[in-house]
Write a protein that holds these residues in place. Sequence first.
Motif, short mmCIF file in Angstrom:
data_model
loop_
_atom_site.label_atom_id
_atom_site.label_comp_id
_atom_site.label_asym_id
_atom_site.label_seq_id
_atom_site.Cartn_x
_atom_site.Cartn_y
_atom_site.Cartn_z
N LYS A 10 0.83 -1.21 0.00
CA LYS A 10 0.00 0.00 0.00
C LYS A 10 0.86 1.26 0.00
O LYS A 10 0.65 2.18 -0.81
CB LYS A 10 -0.91 0.00 1.22
CG LYS A 10 -1.75 1.26 1.38
CD LYS A 10 -2.56 1.19 2.65
CE LYS A 10 -3.33 2.49 2.88
NZ LYS A 10 -4.11 2.46 4.14
N THR A 14 1.39 4.01 -2.96
CA THR A 14 1.07 5.42 -2.73
C THR A 14 2.26 6.31 -3.06
O THR A 14 2.11 7.38 -3.67
CB THR A 14 0.64 5.64 -1.27
OG1 THR A 14 -0.50 4.81 -0.97
CG2 THR A 14 0.27 7.09 -1.03
N ASP A 17 2.66 6.54 -6.74
CA ASP A 17 1.58 7.36 -7.27
C ASP A 17 1.91 8.84 -7.15
O ASP A 17 1.80 9.60 -8.13
CB ASP A 17 0.29 7.04 -6.50
CG ASP A 17 -0.93 7.69 -7.13
OD1 ASP A 17 -0.82 8.20 -8.26
OD2 ASP A 17 -1.99 7.68 -6.49
N THR A 99 0.63 1.49 -9.83
CA THR A 99 -0.32 1.62 -8.72
C THR A 99 -1.32 0.48 -8.71
O THR A 99 -1.69 -0.02 -7.64
CB THR A 99 -1.05 2.97 -8.80
OG1 THR A 99 -1.65 3.13 -10.09
CG2 THR A 99 -0.10 4.12 -8.55
N TYR A 103 -1.55 -1.73 -5.46
CA TYR A 103 -2.81 -1.61 -4.73
C TYR A 103 -3.56 -2.93 -4.68
O TYR A 103 -4.18 -3.27 -3.66
CB TYR A 103 -3.70 -0.54 -5.39
CG TYR A 103 -3.28 0.88 -5.09
CD1 TYR A 103 -2.57 1.20 -3.94
CD2 TYR A 103 -3.60 1.92 -5.97
CE1 TYR A 103 -2.18 2.49 -3.67
CE2 TYR A 103 -3.20 3.23 -5.70
CZ TYR A 103 -2.50 3.50 -4.56
OH TYR A 103 -2.12 4.79 -4.29
#
Length: 262
Positions: A10, A14, A17, A99, A103
């Motif tokens: 995660k 992030t 991203d 991502t 994710y």
Amino acid sequence: MNKFYGNFFKYVGTAIDYVLEFFIGLFSLLTELTRSFRSLLLSVLFFGGCLFFFIFLIPMSFSSRGGMPWGSIVLLILIFPVIGSFAVSRLKYLQYMATEYFYERADYYLLGKDVTYETMGDYGRRYERKIEAERRRQQEERARMEEEMFRRQFEAFFNQGNFGGYQGSYGDFGGGYNQESYGAYDGGFKEKYEAAVHRLGVDVNADKYEIRLAYKKLAKKYHPDLNPEEDTTKIFQEINAANDFLNDENIARYKSMYGKKQ
């Protein structure tokens, strides 16, 4: 241990991203700036500056060592919009691919959800399919709008001509999704869902990650606090309304009823 791996994927996703989002914004800004300079430069050249450019500006760039490389700067301004646009498209491709990969693995460890693809390249190929589908959708939308405009003009011509009291029979040509009236749209579930995803600018078969990324970008773009010079409150409300409707339950419901297999 699952929680550790889930949080790891995660946070890595992030971080990627945000880093890629920064470079996308940077290259987009530079592309727009150089495109503006290029338009100005071309205007000068077309309006009599071409002779000055070839006689003075280019030789001046090679006349002295250590001087300002004007020729290289002008050349960069001319070609950077093309390079920048290509860079932005590739960065968006990498952003989606990375991502999605991280994710989904975060959801696998934290929520026990299945992973769609095994390799990052598979997500990239799905992104390309989505882009192609969106391109076709936009072409169809443009064709529909052109046809609608023609029909409106056709109806107006006969109404203004008063040909024996002719009344148009085409009805309301504003049919279809109106982005400005999403909140008041009262159709069925399928129509509301498709109106919502189109308001966020994604395909009807988009998954929740695509929807989440699209919402985040639009919310950042149209947030009233980030755009004090423009009245974006109404647009921001429409984006939030669309995002609220596109919850996990409605996404799963639509895919089970109308979704296409990848």
